[in-house]
Each structure stands twice: as C-alpha cells, then as structure tokens.
Design an enzyme around this catalytic site. Structure first.
Site, short mmCIF file in Angstrom:
data_model
loop_
_atom_site.label_atom_id
_atom_site.label_comp_id
_atom_site.label_asym_id
_atom_site.label_seq_id
_atom_site.Cartn_x
_atom_site.Cartn_y
_atom_site.Cartn_z
N LYS A 253 48.80 -25.94 14.17
CA LYS A 253 49.31 -25.05 13.13
C LYS A 253 48.10 -24.57 12.33
O LYS A 253 47.58 -25.28 11.48
CB LYS A 253 50.31 -25.73 12.19
CG LYS A 253 51.04 -24.70 11.33
CD LYS A 253 51.37 -25.16 9.93
CE LYS A 253 50.22 -25.18 8.98
NZ LYS A 253 49.63 -23.86 8.64
N GLU B 111 39.77 -34.32 7.14
CA GLU B 111 38.49 -33.71 6.73
C GLU B 111 38.82 -32.86 5.50
O GLU B 111 39.48 -31.83 5.63
CB GLU B 111 37.92 -32.82 7.84
CG GLU B 111 37.61 -33.53 9.13
CD GLU B 111 36.43 -34.49 9.02
OE1 GLU B 111 35.70 -34.43 8.03
OE2 GLU B 111 36.28 -35.29 9.94
N CYS C 267 33.17 -26.51 2.95
CA CYS C 267 33.46 -27.82 2.35
C CYS C 267 32.18 -28.61 2.08
O CYS C 267 32.14 -29.42 1.16
CB CYS C 267 34.37 -28.61 3.27
SG CYS C 267 33.80 -28.58 4.97
P1 NAD Z 1 44.83 -26.07 2.20
O1 NAD Z 1 44.84 -27.53 2.09
O2 NAD Z 1 45.60 -25.27 1.25
O3 NAD Z 1 45.37 -25.64 3.65
C1 NAD Z 1 44.83 -26.18 4.83
C2 NAD Z 1 45.90 -26.20 5.89
O4 NAD Z 1 46.89 -27.13 5.49
C3 NAD Z 1 46.64 -24.87 6.11
O5 NAD Z 1 46.94 -24.75 7.47
C4 NAD Z 1 47.91 -25.06 5.28
O6 NAD Z 1 48.98 -24.29 5.75
C5 NAD Z 1 48.16 -26.54 5.49
N1 NAD Z 1 48.93 -27.20 4.43
C6 NAD Z 1 48.95 -26.93 3.11
N2 NAD Z 1 49.79 -27.78 2.47
C7 NAD Z 1 50.30 -28.61 3.42
C8 NAD Z 1 51.21 -29.69 3.40
N3 NAD Z 1 51.78 -30.10 2.27
N4 NAD Z 1 51.51 -30.31 4.56
C9 NAD Z 1 50.96 -29.92 5.73
N5 NAD Z 1 50.07 -28.89 5.81
C10 NAD Z 1 49.74 -28.26 4.67
O7 NAD Z 1 43.30 -25.70 2.25
P2 NAD Z 1 42.63 -24.28 2.48
O8 NAD Z 1 42.67 -23.57 1.18
O9 NAD Z 1 43.17 -23.60 3.69
O10 NAD Z 1 41.14 -24.73 2.88
C11 NAD Z 1 40.19 -25.02 1.97
C12 NAD Z 1 40.02 -26.51 1.83
O11 NAD Z 1 39.68 -27.10 3.09
C13 NAD Z 1 38.89 -26.87 0.91
O12 NAD Z 1 39.28 -27.90 0.05
C14 NAD Z 1 37.79 -27.34 1.85
O13 NAD Z 1 36.86 -28.18 1.29
C15 NAD Z 1 38.56 -27.98 2.93
N6 NAD Z 1 37.77 -28.05 4.17
C16 NAD Z 1 37.28 -29.27 4.57
C17 NAD Z 1 36.50 -29.36 5.70
C18 NAD Z 1 35.94 -30.67 6.17
O14 NAD Z 1 35.63 -30.79 7.34
N7 NAD Z 1 35.82 -31.66 5.33
C19 NAD Z 1 36.22 -28.24 6.43
C20 NAD Z 1 36.71 -27.01 5.99
C21 NAD Z 1 37.52 -26.95 4.85
#
Ligand code: NAD
Length: 477
Positions: free
Chosen positions: A171, A246, A280
């Site tokens: 997803k 992550e 990130c």
């Molecule tokens: P987000 O958490 O809003 O969304 C990420 C994904 O999770 C999306 O596919 C979203 O639809 C899904 N999601 C959101 N709420 C959910 C829930 N309750 N249950 C299941 N799935 C859910 O994050 P974003 O805004 O898309 O991405 C940015 C974030 O990702 C930042 O905090 C960044 O640091 C982090 N990130 C971490 C890494 C790493 O490897 N550590 C890499 C890239 C991004």
C-alpha cells in the site's frame, strides 16, 4: 489526466470494490495528473487472499529461481528508468536532474544490493552443537510506504519479500501512487507468479489499518511517520505479527572547529535541503563548536542564499516544491515557531519564494542561535529548514546530539580521525556519516529509539523477512 483507478491483485489489474476516487496532484502546478481509487478492507481482503494462496508454491521456489526473476526485474527497471524518474518528478515535484540521479537510481542500487546479498545468504547451516538451522520466508507481508523517497522504500521492502520467498501486499502513499503502479507493471512483466505481489492504493486509516490488523498477514513492514508507525504497531498487536518500522529523524551534524569548514558546512547545508528537506535522515540540527561558530554561520548563510528554488521539470541543482498543501502548512507553522521562539533567521523565512505563488514551494531557511529545546530542534520539519546550535565541548556536543527522541542518522565533521571514531561510538543512532561518507547500497539502513526498529538493505534487510527454524536430530549412537 491518467485514469489509474485499478489495483493489481492476483496478477491482474482489477476494479476496486467500491468507487472512491482521489486526484493525484502535481505539487508544482497544483493541477491533477491522475485519478486513483482509495481501497477498502474488502480490497485488502482480496489482495491478502491472493498473496496467501500464492505463498504455498512461491515459498518453495529455489533461491536460484528467485534470483532469475529479480535479475529480470532489474533489466526491466533499467529499461524504464527514465519513466520512473519522470513519474516521481510529476507526483512528488523532485527536480528532473535529482529525480534521475537520485530518486530513480536508488531503485537500481537497492535491487542490486539485495541480489548480491541473496547470493551470499545461507538458508541452511549446521550449528556447533550439531543442530540444524533453517531460514524460511516469514509468510504474507503487508508493506506500507511514504511519499518522500517513494521507489526507495518500495524497493527496500518489495525486493527482500520477493527475494526470500514471501508474498506481499503493497500500500504505497496516496500522494505518490504512480511510481508504485509503474513498479507493479515491471513486476508483472518480469513474470513473478500470480498473487506473489499485489498492490492496493488507499489511505492509512482505511487500507493501511486493514492491512496492519489482518489475521492472514504475518509481518508488517512500515516506513513513515512515528505517529503512523505507532498506529501500525498497535493495530498489529492483536494478531502478534512481526512489525518492522523505519520512522522519522532529527539527525545531528556535529561540526568541530578542526573540520574543513568551507567544504563540509557548504555540503551539509545542501544535504539538509536535498529533496526539499523531505528526507528522514537529513542533517537538520547543525551543532557547531563555539570557536568556529561565526565562521560556520557565515558559510552556512552564503550556501543557503545560493540554494535556489525552481521548476522541477528543468534540469539543474535547484530544489522543488514540497509534496502537498498539508506539508506546506506544516513547514510554514514550524518556520513561524522558529521565529516566535527567538532563533536568529539567517536565510529564508515564512511565505513562498518570490515568483512561486503557485505550487507548494517554500524558502530554504536557516536559523542560527537555536536552543535544543526549541520546536525547530525537536520536531521533524520535513522541509528545507536547518537549525544551527552552538556547543563548547565534545561532551556537550554528544549530549545535545543524543538529546532527541529520534536516532536515525548522525553526522560528524572533524579533521581528527580519532575523535571521529570516539564520537561515532557515543552517538545513539543507526548510521553515522563521517566527513561526508555516503550511505552505500547493501549496508543496513534504520534507526535507534523512536526512529524505528529493523534494518533495510542487504543481508540485514533479508533477515527481517525470514523465520528461523531449528531442527533437532537425535544424538548419534
Ligand atoms: P505518514 O506516516 O503520514 O504516511 C506513511 C504511510 O503510512 C502512507 O502510506 C500512509 O497512507 C500510511 N499511514 C498513515 N497512517 C496510517 C495508519 N494509521 N495505519 C496504517 N498506515 C498509515 O508519513 P509520510 O508523511 O508519508 O512520510 C513522511 C514520514 O516518513 C516522515 O516522518 C519521515 O521521516 C518518514 N520516513 C522514514 C524513513 C526511514 O527509513 N526511517 C524513510 C522515509 C520517510
């Protein structure tokens, strides 16, 4: 406008269970470029059932068979490389050159890194006590990815699942679904058996939560915010599945006075702004030794002023917009917070850059005289915003660096190799970069503390998708 309303389930592009349209916007123009469907629990059920059925045969394929499929996928990816880069430019706003040289390139690098690791993987070994250890695919995996390095995260999850004999349901982020759908086309062309890989678009609260809670999912691999990672863990708890995460970061970058300041500070500013600050592991907190403080501030100011914002469809080293209006509002609020809390604004500030009224563009921004208790030092901004914090001693630098709930990456700039080693050992972070040392494909990527658990890439990344079985034979007579 593209019609991308179908999902990829059981080797076919199928209609969603219910009509629930979402428009994908180009963040530079704010115009829709595609329409997708938001999946429901019914679509997730269908995809999980296909993956569960496919697991029976796919989990028993040989390592060589899976290597052949992955090599095919690599060849297809290389052929469609520019298409991937252009897709990410259109839906994320990553500038053309950066999208080609970085965003699309990671898809090749991680796939090759996993192929190399798979060739080295020992699926069966004899322990020194005579027992036999077998490594087996964990089962059906739910994979949830964010928008910021979209194909990077997809490759880091889909490839190890397919490499180890697992089956999966992906997803992707609802903000950047098109690169994921292109990846699905590549997997289809590579000839993976039906049901091994499935894709359902949707948001977190519906499709994402349905996946995390599903009783037939054996493992969730999640990348995104710490907030959503906690939700996935809680949703997964009732069915006791493995969860790897992550998450976010607020990575310190310790600059000692003995570093090559001109070179290292300029590079650090550009690294913080890369991908419009939406990484990130970005070095967002620059901790600077007091004796070099004003020199560093002057270099950072110059580098910050030279950083330009521009149209993502043009070649060049400029930065593009943020991904969405929500992200734009979040970043503006944190820039305002920095001003409000009394940090010294060196470059940028609130509002849009001149001439960029349309699109989610923000001004590359640098604050000096930041205190580590301020919001801009504690919260992940996820925009091109750098906070500069002074320190007096090595001990104090380590203490400030570790004073965060995150622990993804850390950076050290020094001309003294012994100090670099000593400080690296004390930093509570999953990755430490010294004097610009880059992340290399095949090395584990992941964090300490609230930056998550598990590691992606190479051998460590494969192990996350494997179960360990011990076989006890009777003692020899
Ligand atoms: P987000 O958490 O809003 O969304 C990420 C994904 O999770 C999306 O596919 C979203 O639809 C899904 N999601 C959101 N709420 C959910 C829930 N309750 N249950 C299941 N799935 C859910 O994050 P974003 O805004 O898309 O991405 C940015 C974030 O990702 C930042 O905090 C960044 O640091 C982090 N990130 C971490 C890494 C790493 O490897 N550590 C890499 C890239 C991004």
């Amino acid at each position: 406008m593209l019609d991308k309303r179908k999902f990829y389930i059981n080797g076919e592009w199928v209609e969603p269970a219910a009509q629930n349209d979402l428009y994908v916007l180009n963040p530079a123009t704010e115009k829709p470029i595609a329409v997708i469907s938001l999946g429901t629990a019914v679509d997730i059920d269908r995809a999980v059932a296909a993956a569960k059925k496919a697991f029976e045969a796919y989990s028993r394929t040989s390592l060589e068979e899976r290597l052949t499929l992955l090599e095919k996928l690599l060849a297809i990816y290389k052929r469609r490389y520019d298409e991937m880069a252009d897709t990410i430019t259109a839906e994320l706003g990553a500038p053309k050159t950066m999208s080609r040289e970085q965003q699309s390139d990671v898809g090749v690098g991680h796939l090759q890194g996993y192929i190399d690791a798979l060739k080295r993987l020992k699926l069966r070994e004899k322990l020194s006590n005579g027992d036999t250890l077998m490594r087996e695919p964990i089962g059906v995996c739910g994979l949830i990815t964010p928008w910021n390095w979209p194909v990077n995260q997809i490759a880091l999850k889909v490839v190890p699942a397919l490499a180890t004999g697992c089956t999966c349901v992906l997803k992707p982020s609802e903000f950047t679904p098109l690169n994921a759908m292109l990846y699905a086309e590549m997997i289809d062309e590579a000839g993976f058996p039906r049901g091994v890989f499935n894709l359902v678009n949707g948001d977190g609260l519906h499709a994402g939560a349905a996946l995390s809670k599903h009783k037939d999912i054996d493992m969730m691999s999640f990348t995104g915010s710490t907030r959503a990672g906690i939700a996935v863990s809680k949703d997964a708890a009732d069915t006791v599945k493995r969860v790897t995460l992550e998450l976010g970061g607020k990575s310190p970058n310790i600059v000692f006075a003995d570093a090559d300041l001109e070179e290292r500070v300029t590079a650090s500013v550009l690294e913080c702004f890369n991908n419009s600050g939406q990484s990130c592991d970005a070095p967002t907190r620059m901790l600077v030794e007091r004796s070099a403080y004003e020199d560093v501030v002057a270099i950072a100011r110059r580098a910050g002023r030279e950083a330009t914002v521009g149209d993502p469809t043009r070649e060049g080293a400029h930065i593009g917009p943020l991904v969405s209006h929500i992200q734009f509002e979040r970043v503006q609020a944190l820039i305002e917070a920095g001003v409000g809390e009394g940090a010294r604004l060196l470059v940028g500030g609130p509002g849009k850059p001149e001439g960029f009224e349309t699109g989610y563009f923000v001004k590359p921004t640098i604050f000096a005289d930041v205190d580590n208790s301020m919001r801009i030092a504690r919260e992940e901004v996820f925009g091109p915003v750098l906070a500069i914090i002074p320190f007096d001693t090595e001990e104090e630098a380590i203490a400030i660096a570790n004073d965060t709930s995150y622990g993804l990456a850390a950076y050290v700039q020094t001309g003294n190799p012994e100090r670099a080693e000593r400080v690296a050992a004390r930093l509570r972070a999953g990755m430490v970069h010294i004097n610009g040392g880059p992340h290399r494909y095949g090395s584990p990527f992941g964090g300490y503390k609230q930056s998550g658990n598990g590691r992606e890439g190479g051998t460590f990344g494969l192990e996350d998708f494997l179960e360990v079985k011990t076989v006890h034979l009777p003692d020899a007579a």
